[in-house]
Write a protein that holds these residues in place. Structure first.
Motif, short mmCIF file in Angstrom:
data_model
loop_
_atom_site.label_atom_id
_atom_site.label_comp_id
_atom_site.label_asym_id
_atom_site.label_seq_id
_atom_site.Cartn_x
_atom_site.Cartn_y
_atom_site.Cartn_z
N THR A 21 4.11 -56.79 -6.53
CA THR A 21 4.48 -55.34 -6.32
C THR A 21 3.48 -54.46 -7.82
O THR A 21 2.60 -54.13 -8.32
CB THR A 21 6.26 -54.90 -6.01
OG1 THR A 21 6.63 -54.80 -5.28
CG2 THR A 21 6.06 -54.15 -7.17
N ARG B 88 8.73 -48.81 -14.28
CA ARG B 88 9.23 -47.99 -13.68
C ARG B 88 8.95 -46.67 -12.63
O ARG B 88 9.44 -46.67 -12.19
CB ARG B 88 10.79 -47.97 -14.70
CG ARG B 88 11.61 -47.65 -13.65
CD ARG B 88 13.26 -48.12 -14.67
NE ARG B 88 13.27 -46.49 -15.84
CZ ARG B 88 12.45 -46.98 -16.65
NH1 ARG B 88 12.85 -48.67 -17.00
NH2 ARG B 88 13.03 -46.05 -18.18
N ILE C 246 0.53 -52.44 -9.21
CA ILE C 246 1.17 -51.26 -9.65
C ILE C 246 0.10 -51.75 -11.26
O ILE C 246 -0.85 -50.63 -10.99
CB ILE C 246 2.56 -50.96 -10.41
CG1 ILE C 246 3.31 -51.22 -9.09
CG2 ILE C 246 2.32 -50.49 -11.28
CD1 ILE C 246 5.35 -51.07 -9.55
N LEU D 161 7.09 -47.18 -10.20
CA LEU D 161 7.91 -47.74 -8.53
C LEU D 161 8.06 -46.35 -8.04
O LEU D 161 8.27 -46.58 -6.93
CB LEU D 161 8.24 -48.85 -8.75
CG LEU D 161 8.14 -49.76 -9.02
CD1 LEU D 161 8.80 -50.92 -9.57
CD2 LEU D 161 7.48 -50.15 -7.76
N GLY E 6 9.99 -54.69 -14.11
CA GLY E 6 9.99 -53.62 -13.53
C GLY E 6 11.26 -52.69 -14.07
O GLY E 6 11.41 -51.60 -13.93
#
Length: 315
Positions: free
Chosen positions: A47, A303, A51, A306, A296
């Motif tokens: 992830t 953040r 990102i 996400l 994260g």
């Protein structure tokens, strides 16, 4: 029929991984938290990579270092877990001698690489906080690439002699490794003859690589804290220090348990073998699992990205 535990051999064709001695009956249950941690590590680190790749505003040195850390965590956890889970689930205990040394190389190499990445991240924070006007000219993307290559070469070159030393010993006692994967202390402990060269080199790696890296990080943060305390207001000091919070958490998680476990495995003979093995195995997966969570949660840009992904999917 000869017993593999007593047969004399030199450089055996296979080693036998014992898993966690004393807890063999609980291997299936023990595999559940390990499998969960590995799954979280894979999802979290992929992830982070996704990102940073998709968000052009994150194409900066700080996030490139974070991507290096994510790749290192993925390789490190994947070097350990698949074989461990095959042992716990399918009782697949045998591992080829060369495969064992290869696994040992990757585990120790990427521990060293991860240590080097933390040093690079500390130096990046030092330049960003102590010399903010020069940060963009000092820590360029080209420089980040050079640092990444240097960290990779250093990890490979300093671990390779340890593996070559382990390969030259005669293994005439047993081929049963009291671990679910191959690590230097466990493998060399099975060799006969004088293996002090391997032991001394292992201590050299511990103190002169990770120890030196830890010293460089402490020096960097000493300068960072000095610069922070010279800032005019408390709010500015807290905000500036907050940019280092995730890095400090990951450093503490990586260095302190690693140093304590390495020293304990060499000098504390009173600790039960199964307890030490279980704790050591848990520690090996803690940084790969927690690093993406730490970054994260504490890094606003990641953040926010996400949250944007989840909200966009939900709508």
């Amino acid at each position: 029929m000869s017993d593999s535990n007593t047969t004399d051999f030199t450089n055996p064709s296979t080693f036998i991984l014992m898993g966690i001695p004393g807890l063999e009956a609980a291997h299936v249950w023990i595999s559940i938290p390990f499998c969960t941690m590995y799954t979280i590590a894979l999802l979290g680190n992929f992830t982070i990579l996704f990102i940073v790749k998709m968000e052009s505003s994150l194409h900066e040195p700080m996030y490139y270092f974070l991507c290096m850390l994510a790749v290192s965590d993925l390789v490190l956890s994947t070097s350990i877990l698949p074989k461990m889970l095959s042992l716990f689930w399918f009782n697949s205990r045998e591992i080829d001698f060369s495969a064992c040394l290869t696994q040992m190389f990757f585990i120790h190499c990427f521990f060293s690489i991860e240590s080097g990445i933390f040093v690079a991240m500390a130096l990046d924070r030092y330049v960003a906080i102590c010399h903010p006007l020069r940060h963009s000219t000092i820590v360029t993307n080209h420089m980040v690439g050079k640092i990444g290559l240097a960290v990779l070469l250093r990890g490979s070159m300093i671990v390779l002699p340890m593996v070559l030393l382990a390969r030259q010993w005669s293994y005439c006692r047993t081929n049963m490794i009291p671990q679910p994967y191959c690590v230097h202390v466990a493998v060399v402990g099975l060799a006969c003859g004088d293996t002090r060269a391997s032991s001394h080199y292992g201590l050299f790696l511990l103190f002169c690589v990770m120890g030196l890296d830890a010293i460089l990080i402490v020096v960097s943060y000493t300068q960072i804290l000095r610069a922070i305390f010279n800032l005019p207001t408390k709010d500015v000091r807290l905000k500036t220090f907050g940019t280092c919070g995730s890095h400090l958490c990951s450093i503490i998680l990586f260095y302190i348990p690693s140093l304590l476990l390495s020293l304990t495995s060499r000098f504390d003979q009173k600790m039960p073998q199964h307890f030490h093995s279980l704790i050591n195995n848990l520690y090996s997966l803690m940084p790969p699992m927690l690093n993406p969570i730490i970054y994260g949660v504490s890094t606003k840009q990641i953040r926010d990205r996400l949250l944007h992904l989840f909200i966009h999917k939900g709508s």
